[in-house]
Enzyme design. Structure first.
Site, PDB file in Angstrom:
ATOM      1  CB  SER A  12       7.381 -13.597 -58.505  1.00 56.70           C
ATOM      2  OG  SER A  12       8.672 -14.139 -58.528  1.00 56.70           O
ATOM      3  CG  HIS A  39       5.503 -11.395 -60.705  1.00 52.99           C
ATOM      4  ND1 HIS A  39       6.817 -11.618 -60.996  1.00 52.99           N
ATOM      5  CD2 HIS A  39       5.344 -10.045 -60.702  1.00 52.99           C
ATOM      6  CE1 HIS A  39       7.442 -10.452 -61.158  1.00 52.99           C
ATOM      7  NE2 HIS A  39       6.564  -9.487 -60.981  1.00 52.99           N
ATOM      8  CG  ASP A 132       9.192  -7.007 -61.811  1.00 51.24           C
ATOM      9  OD1 ASP A 132       9.608  -5.902 -62.202  1.00 51.24           O
ATOM     10  OD2 ASP A 132       7.992  -7.244 -61.561  1.00 51.24           O
TER      11      ASP A 132
END
Lengths: 189, 286
Positions: A12, A39, A132
């Site tokens: 991300s 992301h 995540d």
């Protein structure tokens, strides 16, 4: 493990630069399918595709619903959808709720590909600002796949690789500059 | 017993198959043509929520506790949406499709898989602002009773309203989204006047037939959960429900596999995934 058939990469915050470093260093001879979940707040991955195409020796495309997963091709998860792979090696998309505040979520991708490729898979976690991907990486390892995590001390955002190490552990924990050479070695061996 | 692998790859698909059979035989809901990757994921989440260790545990409860059915259906169809999701699509509907719909004295719109109704209200607002709503009828269908109940209430979390308001503006809304709802501390409720031309009804794309004669069908991000044959079935249903020259609007990342029914639709505005059946004149030679 078997000869890897696929590599799944998640990141991300700071992910674009990290992806440039990793994907830019991959050998043109790789025959693995490469799946990337970043992301992003953007509505498209067109820009990212363009950027990565310029630096990668392998083709870079957005993963298309119902299309076959292609060997030797880098597939980017489309924004706003979770990316999954069916056991017949076709892509599937979902708009199920966000996971870890993210859609696409790395965990969703990793769970799905772990079960498809099992011990013929390499999971990679790079820089990122939340957890995540950690549970997904654990699933990859449970089913015999190999886990590669960027050293947190080397990452622009440490939370994601740190969480991955805590939850899943890693077979390799190396600085960013070593990841592409490592993947080339694991895949071309 | 040590040689039995707990995580044998085929175990998952066996459990999945048994669940699907149980649900169909016990309750008549057919999920056998749902794409397995997402179905399996949803089943696991549902098993977790209902404190079942395995999908087989869930199967047992589905067989013996019929009162669980609404939960299960909701879990298997996970309604997620927002108002004016993908604003450019709604702008395109307003600017390119509505002017063509305006030539019909009565406009029938079918929203297939309406979930909690966010897009139904978005559509009603759009039609209202285009001056078309009082000769429109929206048929909003879903296979889940509970989803339809929620949709007809039109009550949503105030947390989402800010994003929806931005979406509405980006879709070319001419007022303010606040004009269409009343806000409480944690919830907003859509103005019930918007429901005056909406009919909510049960309909299952996997087993039910043609629902109405429609000029426009919206079915966004529903078919992505279907296998190729079921996608084809749904598209054939849409084709048979649409008038000549009727429109079909799908989700932004949906891919029509080159099935039989998909070939009857031509791209109208590809970037918004809006397709159209041939008009009377174009269709004459077919």
């Amino acid at each position: 493990m078997s000869t890897p058939a696929a590599i799944a990469i998640g990141c991300s915050a700071g992910g674009v630069d990290a992806l440039k470093a990793v994907l830019g260093g991959l050998d043109a001879k790789l025959s693995q399918a490469i799946l990337v979940c970043l992301h992003s707040r953007s509505d498209t991955v067109d820009m990212l595709c363009q950027v990565l195409k310029r630096i990668s020796a392998l083709p870079v495309v957005e993963a298309i619903e119902r299309d076959a997963v292609q060997s030797g091709v880098i597939h980017l998860a489309p924004p706003g959808y979770h990316l999954l792979v069916e056991s017949d090696l076709h892509f599937a998309l979902s708009i199920d709720p966000r996971v870890n505040h993210a859609r696409p979520s790395i965990d969703v991708l990793f769970y799905s590909v772990a079960e498809v490729w099992r011990d013929a898979l390499i999971g990679v976690i790079l820089t990122g600002a939340n957890a995540d991907g950690a549970a997904g990486l654990r699933r990859i390892r449970q089913l015999g796949g190999v886990a590669v995590v960027q050293s947190p001390s080397d990452a622009e955002a440490t939370a994601m690789p740190q969480a991955a190490l805590e939850v899943a552990g890693a077979d390799y924990c190396v600085p960013l500059s070593d990841i592409a050479p490592l993947l080339n070695r694991l895949c071309l061996a | 017993m040590n040689d039995i692998k707990v995580d044998a790859p085929e175990l998952d698909s066996i459990e999945l198959d048994l669940f699907v059979q149980a649900l169909q035989k016990r309750h008549g809901y057919d999920f056998s043509e749902y794409a397995p990757a997402s179905l399996k994921r949803r089943l696991r989440l549902l098993a977790d929520q209902l404190h079942c260790k395995t999908i087989t545990g869930l199967t047992e409860r589905v067989l013996h506790e019929p009162q669980l059915l609404p939960n299960v259906l909701e879990g298997l169809t996970v309604p997620t949406s927002e108002m004016f999701r993908d604003p450019a699509v709604f702008r395109t509907l307003r600017e390119k499709v509505f002017p063509l719909l305006a030539s019909y004295p009565l406009i029938n719109i079918w929203q297939a898989g309406c979930a909690h109704g966010q897009e139904v209200y978005s559509l009603a607002i759009l039609l209202e602002e285009a001056g078309l709503y009082d000769r429109s009828q929206i048929f909003a269908t879903d296979l889940s009773d509970r989803a339809l109940q929620r949709a007809s209430e039109g009550i949503y979390s105030v947390k989402d309203a800010q994003q929806w308001s931005r979406n509405y503006q980006a879709a070319g809304g001419t007022h303010s989204l606040a004009d269409y709802c009343s806000a409480g501390y944690k919830l907003i409720k859509l103005n019930q006047r918007l429901r005056r031309h909406v009919t909510f009804a049960l309909h299952n794309l996997a087993i039910d037939g043609v629902f109405c004669e429609a000029h426009l069908i919206l079915c966004r991000n529903v078919l992505i959960y279907f296998s190729d044959p079921l996608q084809d079935r749904a598209l054939a249903l849409f084709r048979d429900s649409l008038v000549r020259g009727g429109f079909l609007c799908l989700g932004l990342r949906e891919n029509l596999n080159p099935s039989h029914a998909a070939q009857d639709f031509s791209p109208f505005i590809e970037s918004a995934r809006i397709y159209r059946l041939p008009t009377q004149a174009e269709g004459a030679h077919a």
